[in-house]
Design a protein around this motif. Sequence first.
Motif, short mmCIF file in Angstrom:
data_model
loop_
_atom_site.label_atom_id
_atom_site.label_comp_id
_atom_site.label_asym_id
_atom_site.label_seq_id
_atom_site.Cartn_x
_atom_site.Cartn_y
_atom_site.Cartn_z
N THR A 142 0.82 -1.21 0.00
CA THR A 142 0.00 0.00 0.00
C THR A 142 0.86 1.27 0.00
N ILE A 143 2.18 1.13 0.06
CA ILE A 143 3.05 2.32 0.11
C ILE A 143 2.96 3.09 -1.20
N THR A 144 2.79 4.33 -1.08
CA THR A 144 2.70 5.15 -2.29
C THR A 144 3.91 6.07 -2.42
N GLU A 145 4.54 6.36 -1.29
CA GLU A 145 5.69 7.28 -1.35
C GLU A 145 6.87 6.57 -1.99
N ARG A 146 7.46 7.15 -3.00
CA ARG A 146 8.48 6.47 -3.78
C ARG A 146 9.73 6.10 -2.96
#
Length: 630
Positions: free
Chosen positions: A558-562
């Motif tokens: 679910t991580i969206t931060e690159r």
Amino acid sequence: MSQHQTSHTFQVDLRGLVDLLSHHLYSSPRVYLRELLQNAVDAITARRALHPDAPARITVETGETLTVTDTGVGLSEKDVHTFLATIGRSSKRSADGGLDGTAIASARSEFIGQFGIGLLACFVVADEITVVSRSAATPDAPVVEWRGRADGSYTIRTLPPHTRPEPGTTVRLTPRADGTEWTRPDRVLELARHYGGLLRHEVTVTDARGTATRIDRTPPWEERHASPRARREALAEHCRSTFGFTPLDTVELDLPVVGLRGVAYVLPTAVSPSQRAGHRVHLKGMLLSDQASELLPDWAFFVRCVVDTTGLRPTASREALYEDETLDAVREALGNRLRDWLTGLAAGDPTLLHRFIETHHLAVKALARHDDALLRMLLPWLPFETTDGNVTLDEFARSHPTILVTRSVEEFRQVAPIAAAAGLGVVNGGYTYDRDLVHRLPEIRSGTTVDDLDPATVTAHLDAVEPAAELAAASFLAVAREVIGVHDCDVVLRSFQPVTAPALLLDNREARHERTRSELAGAGDGLWADILGSLRTEAPRAQLVLNHLNPLVRRAATITERGLATATAEALYGQALLLSRRPLRAAESALLNRAFLGLLDHAMHDHAMHDHATHDRAGGQGGPAPRKEP
Ligand SMILES: Nc1ncnc2c1ncn2[C@@H]1O[C@H](COP(=O)(O)OP(=O)(O)OP(=O)(O)O)[C@@H](O)[C@H]1O
């Protein structure tokens, strides 16, 4: 113009030759006694050919001087000139001392000596050898005394008949100061036992006080026993006194065509297959070598033998067996004998077979690879490491019609738990011989298939995830594929047991080699790069399988931060890499470092955010510092 041609004969530097033959041919000075005993035995053999009832006694006397006396055929003055005083001349070949094949063959069947150099071994321990002899072939010939010196000179004189009333020979050595180590009474007794313990004549060693010790004994395999059990016990005792271990079993050897008899003792502990056992080989009773590894095939490293033979040839140093067709045939026949013994155990004594296999399964595996009959017979008993534990292949194949085999131990360690949970049957093929043997299973067990384990097979057996879950993880997977892809590794999402494993790295040795080769080809230039380039095939890629059942992976998806996605993907890859226990390449170490520091940075950043939030709630000023992308 006529050409002038002169004819010459080689000149021999006698000192050099005596030194070479006496000091450099043999591995140790101790062989002097073997040569003396052997000449005595041959002389007795020659005399018995003339007078079958002649006495057969050899006496070794120790003291200031060392003498060896025999009741053999003896020498006349003429014989002394011909045989004793001519290096390389031997009475044991043919009447004219010829070297043709038949003469040698016939002499070999009767005598131990054949080269005419053995006596020179005495010059290693003494400067002078005296031989006093009376011929049995020419009874009226006078007693003759020959004194030979290490410088190659000798003298001869005749002595009155009463100085030696009976035929036979006495050889006397006066040990040099540096030769006494080998001529001390206790050492002589030990050497006489070592070399002459199985001689067929009466051999006595006497010390200066007149104490006489008989050293010849009946070979243990010729002794009679009340029962087979008593026989086994006696042979085990012989093994203890000869080799210092109690054998697991004894195998009697008997090859009448080469007059060979003896015993093979099965070692009670495992030995490395590369270590070839030294066997004790006697030639007509006389010990030829206690390190003869060439007697048995390589695979038979689980036994040590003692044999006596009349049909094998020694080398000139008489410390090894001459490699000829006879030795080949003997090796094969003895190998067959050991094979029969194994077959016999399988049929009649499973308990002993189990003990044997527990100790020597490596040997048996080595043997079974080249021997179908043995493979068929012993496969049910051989243990393999599998996903069902340590079981026999036969047992394993019953529950797994398709068997997968790994190429290395690490691969097995990493993949086995996951493959087992997915219902796959995997055998650890990383141990010597195991992969080869597993691949031969279908030949003897129809209906079984064996394949090398490759990443695709394992992934194919892992459960695919729901399309919705795959979609939800798409952005994380895209980052992961990008950062892990540079290491020639694909990333896939699957569900597998155990839940606790976040990721699995599927890779194998061939794929790694291929990648190293392409890297080198890329880095190099000129000819070398071309050669490596031409070897290149489609480089197989490794596969990082993320486990969707694992809570950590679910959150990662679910991580969206690159920045965090990169560090997380690299950390998951790094952890799977460490678990695979293969050596890390430079780029991989750098990745691990980066992932660790990146995660640390994120953790501290989160901590700072948390502190600020607490501070703000308490009336503090300002927000968190803007965060740099790593
Ligand atoms: N004890 C002995 N009785 C009778 N003849 C002997 C005795 N010792 C040596 N000879 C004679 O001396 C010869 C040379 O002996 P030597 O030990 O040097 O060689 P060999 O025994 O013939 O061959 P090898 O070099 O293979 O031992 C023998 O062939 C034999 O004729």
